[in-house]
Design a protein around this motif. Structure first.
Motif, PDB file in Angstrom:
ATOM      1  N   LEU A 166       0.859  -1.178   0.000  1.00 27.24           N
ATOM      2  CA  LEU A 166       0.000   0.000   0.000  1.00 27.24           C
ATOM      3  C   LEU A 166       0.898   1.230   0.000  1.00 27.24           C
ATOM      4  N   VAL A 222      -3.462   2.884   7.098  1.00 28.61           N
ATOM      5  CA  VAL A 222      -3.768   3.683   5.905  1.00 28.61           C
ATOM      6  C   VAL A 222      -3.300   5.128   6.097  1.00 28.61           C
ATOM      7  N   VAL A 225       0.468   5.623   5.854  1.00 25.45           N
ATOM      8  CA  VAL A 225       0.916   5.677   4.460  1.00 25.45           C
ATOM      9  C   VAL A 225       0.595   7.040   3.861  1.00 25.45           C
ATOM     10  N   THR A 234      -1.549  -4.622   2.294  1.00 15.66           N
ATOM     11  CA  THR A 234      -2.997  -4.802   2.248  1.00 15.66           C
ATOM     12  C   THR A 234      -3.336  -5.858   1.215  1.00 15.66           C
ATOM     13  N   HIS A 238      -8.595  -5.022  -2.269  1.00 18.88           N
ATOM     14  CA  HIS A 238      -9.226  -3.938  -1.522  1.00 18.88           C
ATOM     15  C   HIS A 238      -9.033  -2.600  -2.211  1.00 18.88           C
ATOM     16  N   PRO A 240      -8.025   0.985  -2.252  1.00 18.32           N
ATOM     17  CA  PRO A 240      -7.115   1.631  -1.306  1.00 18.32           C
ATOM     18  C   PRO A 240      -7.575   2.991  -0.804  1.00 18.32           C
ATOM     19  N   LEU A 244      -4.092   6.843  -2.683  1.00 20.81           N
ATOM     20  CA  LEU A 244      -3.331   5.630  -2.404  1.00 20.81           C
ATOM     21  C   LEU A 244      -3.453   4.650  -3.560  1.00 20.81           C
ATOM     22  N   THR A 245      -2.519   3.717  -3.611  1.00 18.85           N
ATOM     23  CA  THR A 245      -2.596   2.658  -4.609  1.00 18.85           C
ATOM     24  C   THR A 245      -2.007   1.383  -4.018  1.00 18.85           C
ATOM     25  N   VAL A 246      -2.358   0.248  -4.615  1.00 20.30           N
ATOM     26  CA  VAL A 246      -1.838  -1.043  -4.176  1.00 20.30           C
ATOM     27  C   VAL A 246      -1.090  -1.677  -5.337  1.00 20.30           C
TER      28      VAL A 246
END
Length: 289
Positions: A166, A222, A225, A234, A238, A240, A244-246
């Protein structure tokens, strides 16, 4: 036909793999294979076709699967009704702060439909206790994620989810299609408080000691970050959130969704819960695919 043997058959028929079924049943494969062969001898029919390509149900096996499920469901209902008549009509379930999981939602509906007179009490915990109060004796069963200290517990896997890093959306690594843990070696990560299960801590830190802020809940991770550029971990599936990004981590083992309870606990409400959970999460996976 014994109910135990029918449970063995259902596990193999649903997994279509003796090894996975043995793992699900918490037993070794040879006695499972012998039990299925004995069942075929008793009914005088081949229930499973075994080949180098895998395991497949025969027409007779498909019919027995339907009948076995119905018999096992009826047996579960009988045990639960007897327990309720004896005053044991409450089940306390521990959750790990993720009760929006579609598998858990499907499970709640299915359990209420099956046992409408059983009161289910929910205890939700933060990320510092992966057993959700099970080791402390505060719940009957936990719906949680591994890994954690399984001493004295029976743990049944329901699903495995890929995980990712994340990151802030403006992080240079956020543009990558995938990452390895080595790409994040010099970064600050979130950590859990001292005293947290070391297996749990190690998994969410990629197997290495890390430096970074201490968090207790998903939203704290979260925000760490978002505000500090900390690396979080994460589930890939999900959403984010804004900013945010995953990015998938290709060398991290998946996060296991599990049901856990005290080893040898005879409570029929628990065993019915596990059977319904297994079906609910399998149905949820099929729906998502």
């Amino acid at each position: 036909m014994e109910l135990r043997t029918l449970r063995y058959f259902v596990a193999v028929a649903e997994e279509l793999h003796f090894g996975r079924a043995a793992t699900r049943l918490h037993m070794s494969q040879p006695p499972l294979s012998r039990a299925i062969k004995q069942l075929e001898t008793e009914v005088g029919l081949t229930l499973l076709d075994r080949s180098s390509a895998g395991v497949a149900l025969t027409p007779a096996g498909a019919v027995l699967l339907d009948e076995a499920r119905a018999l096992l469901d009826q047996a579960d209902r009988a045990r639960v009704r007897v327990a309720a008549a004896a005053g044991a009509a409450t089940l306390t379930v521990g959750f790990l702060g993720d009760t929006t999981d579609p598998g858990a939602t499907r499970l709640a509906r299915a359990y209420h439909h099956r046992h409408p007179h059983i009161e289910v009490r929910i205890r939700e915990t933060d990320l510092t206790d992966p057993t959700c109060g099970l080791h402390a004796g505060q719940v009957d069963i936990a719906l949680t994620r591994g890994p954690f200290d399984e001493t004295g517990l029976t743990v049944h896997e329901l699903r495995a989810d890929p995980v990712g890093a994340l990151l802030r959306a403006d992080d240079p690594l956020a543009r990558r299609d995938s990452l390895k843990l080595a790409d994040l070696a010099e970064r600050r990560w979130f950590r859990f408080p001292e005293g947290t299960d070391p297996l749990w801590q190690s998994y969410w830190n990629g197997g290495e000691p890390r430096e970074g802020p201490v968090v207790r809940a998903v939203q704290e991770c979260v925000q760490a970050v978002l505000w500090n550029g900390t690396v979080g971990m994460t589930l890939v599936g999900h959403a984010p959130g804004e900013g945010l990004t995953v990015v998938p981590l290709i060398d991290m083992p998946p996060s296991r969704v599990v049901a856990a309870w005290h080893e040898g606990d005879p409570n029929p409400l628990i065993h019915s819960f596990v059977r319904i959970a297994t079906a609910a999460y399998r149905a949820s996976d099929s729906h998502n695919r």
